[in-house]
Motif scaffolding. Structure first.
Motif, PDB file in Angstrom:
ATOM      1  N   HIS A 124      12.215   5.431 -11.028  1.00 39.12           N
ATOM      2  CA  HIS A 124      11.533   6.642 -11.453  1.00 39.12           C
ATOM      3  C   HIS A 124      12.402   7.840 -11.079  1.00 39.12           C
ATOM      4  N   HIS A 125      13.421   8.046 -11.903  1.00 38.51           N
ATOM      5  CA  HIS A 125      14.394   9.114 -11.728  1.00 38.51           C
ATOM      6  C   HIS A 125      15.111   8.955 -10.387  1.00 38.51           C
ATOM      7  N   ARG A 126      14.809   9.779  -9.407  1.00 42.08           N
ATOM      8  CA  ARG A 126      15.503   9.721  -8.116  1.00 42.08           C
ATOM      9  C   ARG A 126      14.766   8.865  -7.086  1.00 42.08           C
ATOM     10  N   VAL A 127      13.650   8.274  -7.477  1.00 35.42           N
ATOM     11  CA  VAL A 127      12.876   7.412  -6.585  1.00 35.42           C
ATOM     12  C   VAL A 127      12.902   5.994  -7.138  1.00 35.42           C
ATOM     13  N   ILE A 128      13.318   5.035  -6.311  1.00 31.95           N
ATOM     14  CA  ILE A 128      13.474   3.650  -6.744  1.00 31.95           C
ATOM     15  C   ILE A 128      12.624   2.756  -5.847  1.00 31.95           C
ATOM     16  N   PHE A 129      11.861   1.876  -6.465  1.00 33.86           N
ATOM     17  CA  PHE A 129      10.942   1.002  -5.729  1.00 33.86           C
ATOM     18  C   PHE A 129      11.534  -0.397  -5.578  1.00 33.86           C
ATOM     19  N   ALA A 130      11.277  -1.002  -4.413  1.00 33.87           N
ATOM     20  CA  ALA A 130      11.761  -2.352  -4.128  1.00 33.87           C
ATOM     21  C   ALA A 130      10.760  -3.066  -3.234  1.00 33.87           C
ATOM     22  N   GLY A 131      10.721  -4.392  -3.333  1.00 35.37           N
ATOM     23  CA  GLY A 131       9.806  -5.169  -2.503  1.00 35.37           C
ATOM     24  C   GLY A 131       8.360  -5.001  -2.940  1.00 35.37           C
ATOM     25  N   ASP A 132       7.450  -5.112  -1.972  1.00 33.09           N
ATOM     26  CA  ASP A 132       6.018  -5.069  -2.285  1.00 33.09           C
ATOM     27  C   ASP A 132       5.567  -3.728  -2.840  1.00 33.09           C
ATOM     28  N   SER A 133       6.315  -2.676  -2.646  1.00 34.79           N
ATOM     29  CA  SER A 133       5.935  -1.402  -3.259  1.00 34.79           C
ATOM     30  C   SER A 133       6.111  -1.458  -4.766  1.00 34.79           C
ATOM     31  N   ARG A 156       0.840  -1.204   0.000  1.00 29.79           N
ATOM     32  CA  ARG A 156       0.000   0.000   0.000  1.00 29.79           C
ATOM     33  C   ARG A 156       0.880   1.262   0.000  1.00 29.79           C
ATOM     34  N   SER A 157       1.928   1.238  -0.766  1.00 34.56           N
ATOM     35  CA  SER A 157       2.948   2.280  -0.792  1.00 34.56           C
ATOM     36  C   SER A 157       2.359   3.679  -0.952  1.00 34.56           C
ATOM     37  N   THR A 158       2.651   4.540   0.024  1.00 40.34           N
ATOM     38  CA  THR A 158       2.230   5.939  -0.102  1.00 40.34           C
ATOM     39  C   THR A 158       3.078   6.665  -1.135  1.00 40.34           C
ATOM     40  N   LEU A 159       4.348   6.274  -1.276  1.00 33.80           N
ATOM     41  CA  LEU A 159       5.181   6.924  -2.280  1.00 33.80           C
ATOM     42  C   LEU A 159       4.704   6.603  -3.689  1.00 33.80           C
ATOM     43  N   ARG A 160       4.255   5.389  -3.881  1.00 30.87           N
ATOM     44  CA  ARG A 160       3.702   5.033  -5.191  1.00 30.87           C
ATOM     45  C   ARG A 160       2.487   5.900  -5.511  1.00 30.87           C
ATOM     46  N   ALA A 161       1.646   6.110  -4.510  1.00 31.35           N
ATOM     47  CA  ALA A 161       0.472   6.960  -4.707  1.00 31.35           C
ATOM     48  C   ALA A 161       0.876   8.405  -4.952  1.00 31.35           C
ATOM     49  N   MET A 162       1.912   8.893  -4.242  1.00 35.70           N
ATOM     50  CA  MET A 162       2.348  10.275  -4.423  1.00 35.70           C
ATOM     51  C   MET A 162       2.861  10.545  -5.835  1.00 35.70           C
ATOM     52  N   LEU A 163       3.426   9.521  -6.465  1.00 36.22           N
ATOM     53  CA  LEU A 163       3.910   9.678  -7.839  1.00 36.22           C
ATOM     54  C   LEU A 163       2.835   9.344  -8.866  1.00 36.22           C
ATOM     55  N   GLY A 164       1.648   9.001  -8.397  1.00 37.90           N
ATOM     56  CA  GLY A 164       0.549   8.693  -9.313  1.00 37.90           C
ATOM     57  C   GLY A 164       0.756   7.409 -10.088  1.00 37.90           C
ATOM     58  N   LEU A 165       1.443   6.445  -9.494  1.00 37.70           N
ATOM     59  CA  LEU A 165       1.744   5.185 -10.162  1.00 37.70           C
ATOM     60  C   LEU A 165       0.780   4.105  -9.713  1.00 37.70           C
ATOM     61  N   ASP A 166       0.568   3.134 -10.580  1.00 37.12           N
ATOM     62  CA  ASP A 166      -0.316   2.022 -10.231  1.00 37.12           C
ATOM     63  C   ASP A 166       0.266   0.725 -10.779  1.00 37.12           C
ATOM     64  N   PHE A 167      -0.198  -0.363 -10.208  1.00 38.18           N
ATOM     65  CA  PHE A 167       0.250  -1.679 -10.635  1.00 38.18           C
ATOM     66  C   PHE A 167      -0.410  -2.079 -11.952  1.00 38.18           C
ATOM     67  N   GLU A 168       0.299  -2.910 -12.699  1.00 40.33           N
ATOM     68  CA  GLU A 168      -0.262  -3.599 -13.847  1.00 40.33           C
ATOM     69  C   GLU A 168      -0.290  -5.084 -13.521  1.00 40.33           C
ATOM     70  N   GLY A 169      -1.283  -5.799 -14.014  1.00 42.91           N
ATOM     71  CA  GLY A 169      -1.334  -7.226 -13.753  1.00 42.91           C
ATOM     72  C   GLY A 169      -2.735  -7.700 -13.449  1.00 42.91           C
ATOM     73  N   GLU A 170      -2.843  -8.753 -12.663  1.00 46.68           N
ATOM     74  CA  GLU A 170      -4.095  -9.469 -12.475  1.00 46.68           C
ATOM     75  C   GLU A 170      -4.462  -9.568 -11.005  1.00 46.68           C
TER      76      GLU A 170
END
Length: 516
Positions: A295-304, A183-197
């Motif tokens: 995403h430039h200076r922000v890097i995602f790892a794990g469940d985020s 439930r990454s807040t940083l992912r939400a702050m960048l307006g990103l969403d998951f792709e998949g099923e």
């Protein structure tokens, strides 16, 4: 409860009273992935600030099944012995149809390897060990009750706004690592969403404490009579805690199903009345990821960055493989040893790893919860056949257990050498006198010389392997000699039977640039 959920101290950060100097790395999230990332960066001489909005380890067992590769990473981070001592080692898995076992498998502990195939240990213990290690490390600044409320980034920096019990402050960093979970807040702050099923299926997790004679094995049931013909899973953990997963169906009401008065009767059908309910959760099957992790200076790892259904233990272990891949690369960029393009290889390789985990998890989910018609017919026929014919047992899918992926596009390679240690794979352990081979690899770029001598003048440290049966089988096969180029994450980058200085130098340059 058998586990003592102690609170960690909040300390007012210096940014509340004066601007802080720019940091190299800010890690958001102090779960297993964020803490491991900070410690791995510290292993490479990079300081970081770790921010977490809580001050207690995760509630409930959550990720419990740690693979051999994760155990090797834990060992490098300084908690391997604690995990082995506290956890439950297992290798046998039993597959049942109805109430009858149709077959079992034994992963066994390969001779000449330090770590076992799997250890079960509740996530809160892993977090506790990592927290203790991080709080003692001079390069890790761990801040509890520090919640990120805003994120922005420019060409050469990222900035986070952080809220504490004493007010808000800001931090600047070269990079921000988003390790803040599904439930990454940083992912939400960048307006990103998951792709998949997202699968239309729900499972109940129940941790129960009990004295029982269940062996330290993995038990999986298809259509057991004790659970209305659906699927069930049982794992033993530390402290006489047992993990029970029960398939509920998509129409199940999560709020109702997690109530003790509904959970207890379900569990009693499997284990009897003598247990204490420790933790309950409901989850839906998801097999999804971000399109890209950098995403430039922000890097995602794990469940985020990616989520999978839990069967196969690919969630937490996949996140630890992110740590393994990113740590040395980010450190090399920050130290000026490598260009920023090296981080593109993290994105490329770990997207590949996530896709492999997603594919395996999706196949397991479809086998466990087949659609009516052809899928259901195939599943039922496979289960019926597996109890009679060994060749069909490999078709039964209750979750393909986590193993490190083999990254494509690395090389060069020599086909005369064993496939087990081909480029892109993690180096395989072997005894070396009173120590282990993996203890001599990693940290920096190494040349592993097996019954040969490495050319002089190369920008890599040479490790001479002590030749024994395990080294012969895993690194030479029928060849008489070989030279392996090993990355700082212990991944094999290239290998030669006839090493030439020019080719090796070219491969080392390509390694630091993140290209084949």
């Amino acid at each position: 409860m058998p586990y003592d959920y102690r609170s960690y101290p909040y300390v007012a950060p210096p940014g509340l009273t004066a601007p802080e100097p720019r940091h190299k790395v800010v890690v958001v999230g102090a779960g297993p992935i964020g803490l491991a990332m900070a410690l791995e960066l510290a292993n490479h001489g990079v300081a970081s600030v770790v921010l977490d909005d809580n001050n207690v380890v995760s509630m409930g067992s959550r990720a419990i099944c740690w693979s051999k590769r994760s155990l090797e990473i834990f060992d490098r981070l300084g908690i391997g012995d604690k995990v082995l001592a506290k956890g439950v080692t297992w290798s046998v898995g039993r597959i049942c149809h109805g109430d009858d076992e149709i077959f079992h498998f034994d992963l066994e502990r390969e001779p000449g390897q330090k770590m076992p195939p799997f250890v079960n240990l509740q996530q809160y213990y892993v977090e506790e060990f990592l927290v203790d290690r991080a709080m003692d490390h001079p390069l890790v600044d761990l801040r509890f009750k520090n919640r990120v409320t805003a994120l922005d980034q420019g060409e050469d920096t990222a900035h986070v706004t952080v809220k504490t019990p004493d007010g808000s402050y800001g931090l600047k960093a070269d990079y921000v690592l988003a390790c803040d979970g599904a439930r990454s807040t940083l992912r939400a702050m960048l307006g990103l969403d998951f792709e998949g099923e997202l699968f239309e299926e729900r499972f109940l997790i129940a941790d129960v404490e009990m004295e029982a004679d269940f062996p330290s094995e993995r038990w999986f049931w298809f259509e057991p009579t004790f659970h209305d013909g659906q699927s069930a899973l049982l794992h033993r953990q530390a402290d006489n805690i047992y993990r029970i997963d029960l398939q509920l169906g998509w129409d199940a009401d999560p709020d109702e199903e997690r109530k003790p008065e509904n959970v207890v009767p379900r569990v009693e059908k499997l284990v009897g009345p003598d247990f204490e309910l420790d933790w309950v959760s409901i989850y839906s099957f998801q097999c999804r990821r971000l399109k890209t992790f950098v995403h430039h200076r922000v890097i995602f790892a794990g469940d985020s960055a990616h989520v999978v259904s839990p069967f196969g233990a690919r969630g937490g272990n996949g996140g630890m493989q992110d740590v393994d891949n990113l740590g040395w690369k980010l450190a090399a960029v920050l130290h000026g040893r490598a260009p920023r393009t090296l981080l593109d290889s993290y994105d490329r390789e770990r997207v590949f790893g996530a896709d492999e985990n997603i594919a395996q998890s999706s196949r397991a989910t479809r086998f466990m919860t087949p659609a009516p018609g052809v899928e259901r017919l195939f599943r039922d026929q496979v289960l019926a056949l597996a109890g009679k014919a060994a060749f069909a047992q490999g078709w039964v899918n209750s979750g393909r257990l986590s193993t490190p992926c083999v990254y494509p596009g690395l090389g060069p390679d020599d086909p005369h050498l064993p496939a087990l240690t081909r480029p892109g794979s993690v180096a395989v352990d072997a005894p070396q006198g009173n120590r282990w081979l993996l203890d001599t690899l990693g940290g920096t770029v190494k040349l592993l010389a097996v019954n040969c001598t490495a050319p002089e003048g190369l920008e890599a440290e040479t490790v001479a392997a002590e030749l024994n049966d395990e080294v012969q089988r895993r690194y030479l096969g029928e060849a008489e000699q070989a030279l392996y180029l090993v990355r700082p994450d212990q991944v094999i980058a290239a290998r030669w039977v006839e090493p030439e200085r020019r080719k090796i130098a070219t491969a080392i340059r390509a390694l630091w640039e993140g290209r084949p």
